[in-house]
Design a protein around this motif. Structure first.
Motif, short mmCIF file in Angstrom:
data_model
loop_
_atom_site.label_atom_id
_atom_site.label_comp_id
_atom_site.label_asym_id
_atom_site.label_seq_id
_atom_site.Cartn_x
_atom_site.Cartn_y
_atom_site.Cartn_z
N LEU A 30 0.82 -1.21 0.00
CA LEU A 30 0.00 0.00 0.00
C LEU A 30 0.86 1.27 0.00
N LEU A 31 1.94 1.24 0.77
CA LEU A 31 2.83 2.41 0.80
C LEU A 31 3.47 2.65 -0.57
N LEU A 32 3.82 1.59 -1.27
CA LEU A 32 4.37 1.74 -2.62
C LEU A 32 3.33 2.32 -3.57
N LEU A 33 2.09 1.83 -3.47
CA LEU A 33 1.02 2.36 -4.33
C LEU A 33 0.79 3.86 -4.06
N MET A 34 0.74 4.22 -2.79
CA MET A 34 0.48 5.62 -2.44
C MET A 34 1.61 6.52 -2.90
N THR A 35 2.85 6.07 -2.71
CA THR A 35 3.99 6.87 -3.13
C THR A 35 4.01 6.99 -4.66
N MET A 36 3.68 5.91 -5.33
CA MET A 36 3.64 5.90 -6.79
C MET A 36 2.56 6.87 -7.29
N TRP A 37 1.42 6.90 -6.62
CA TRP A 37 0.34 7.82 -6.99
C TRP A 37 0.81 9.27 -6.90
N ASN A 38 1.44 9.61 -5.78
CA ASN A 38 1.92 10.98 -5.61
C ASN A 38 3.06 11.32 -6.56
N ALA A 39 3.80 10.30 -6.98
CA ALA A 39 4.95 10.53 -7.87
C ALA A 39 4.54 10.61 -9.34
N GLY A 40 3.26 10.43 -9.62
CA GLY A 40 2.81 10.55 -11.00
C GLY A 40 2.71 9.24 -11.75
#
Length: 265
Positions: A30-40
């Motif tokens: 989940l943390l990877l998904l959230m970071t990926m979302w914010n990173a574009g």
């Protein structure tokens, strides 16, 4: 604040795909998904950076990488996620459409303000027709929820036309007439939306046509014409009536009464 503060999470799909993960692995994913979302939409294929995104030591991250990696596409030195990419595209489209609608609304408001100022300069101030229409339209404006549902459906298979950011009055009219949003409207919008279709009138026409086809009742075939004169002639000559029901002059006979009277005479 992030330009994309809201990330869609399909809970049933997520749980269906991740039941085998441990609690710690769930957190990392989940943390990877959230970071990926914010990173574009992508993260570098670098264990040190990925471990920091997942809040894990490099040793723990390498131990669980094999369990997390299948949820992503690793290509060209980057990690991406197909579902997240699609949701990001929808979010971007929706944001651009809202921005476009806001610009149109700002221009319309400025024009209205100028007209109102001109009206106030006259000896007898009065409400302009444009003002009355604007107020009436505002009272009938659909909720942001309805707008979001329509734009989400229109962009479900790719970018939609920017003109769809304009008024959706034709769709709200259909809802007022009894058409169901989930059954009648959204499936058509999702199916028919294309980048070159920029009018809700097109969708409204198809929605009405499809609903009519679904509830159409086949015309009842006309009953065959019965030659009672020929049947009565056979009855007079042979005395047989066959399978045509009760014979003439008997209760329940279907032959016209005036014809039966001629036989009785």
């Amino acid at each position: 604040m992030s330009e994309r503060p809201f990330m869609q999470l399909y809970v049933s799909d997520y749980l269906g795909d991740t039941r085998h993960l441990s609690c710690e692995q769930h957190g990392a994913y989940l943390l990877l998904l959230m970071t990926m979302w914010n990173a574009g939409g992508s993260l570098p294929d670098d264990d040190a950076k990925l471990s920091r995104c997942a809040c894990l030591s490099i040793k723990k991250w390498k131990a669980m990488r094999a369990d997390i990696e299948p949820f992503f596409t690793v290509e060209g030195g980057e990690w991406t996620n197909d579902r997240l990419t699609k949701e990001l595209q929808k979010s971007t489209t929706k944001s651009e459409l809202r921005s476009s609608a806001g610009e149109r609304g700002g221009r319309a408001k400025a024009l209205k303000t100028n007209k109102a100022a001109l009206a106030n300069a006259t000896a007898l101030p009065k409400h302009l027709p444009d003002t009355r229409n604007h107020i009436a339209a505002a009272q009938l404006s659909p909720s942001a929820f309805l707008y979001d549902r329509l734009i989400e459906a229109a962009s479900s298979r790719g970018p939609c036309h920017p003109n769809l950011a304009m008024g959706i009055g034709q769709i709200t009219d259909l809802i007022a007439q009894g058409y169901d949003l989930d059954r009648d409207i959204l499936p058509i919008v999702s199916e028919k939306a294309r980048p070159d279709i920029g009018s809700w009138k097109f969708f409204a026409t198809v929605i009405v046509q499809r609903a009519a086809e679904r509830v159409a009742i086949p015309a009842k075939p006309e009953a065959p014409q019965i030659d009672w004169a020929a049947r009565l002639k056979v009855f007079r000559e042979s005395g047989t009536w066959g399978a045509w029901g009760p014979p003439p002059c008997e209760p329940g006979c279907l032959a016209p009464p005036q014809m039966q009277q001629k036989i009785a005479a």
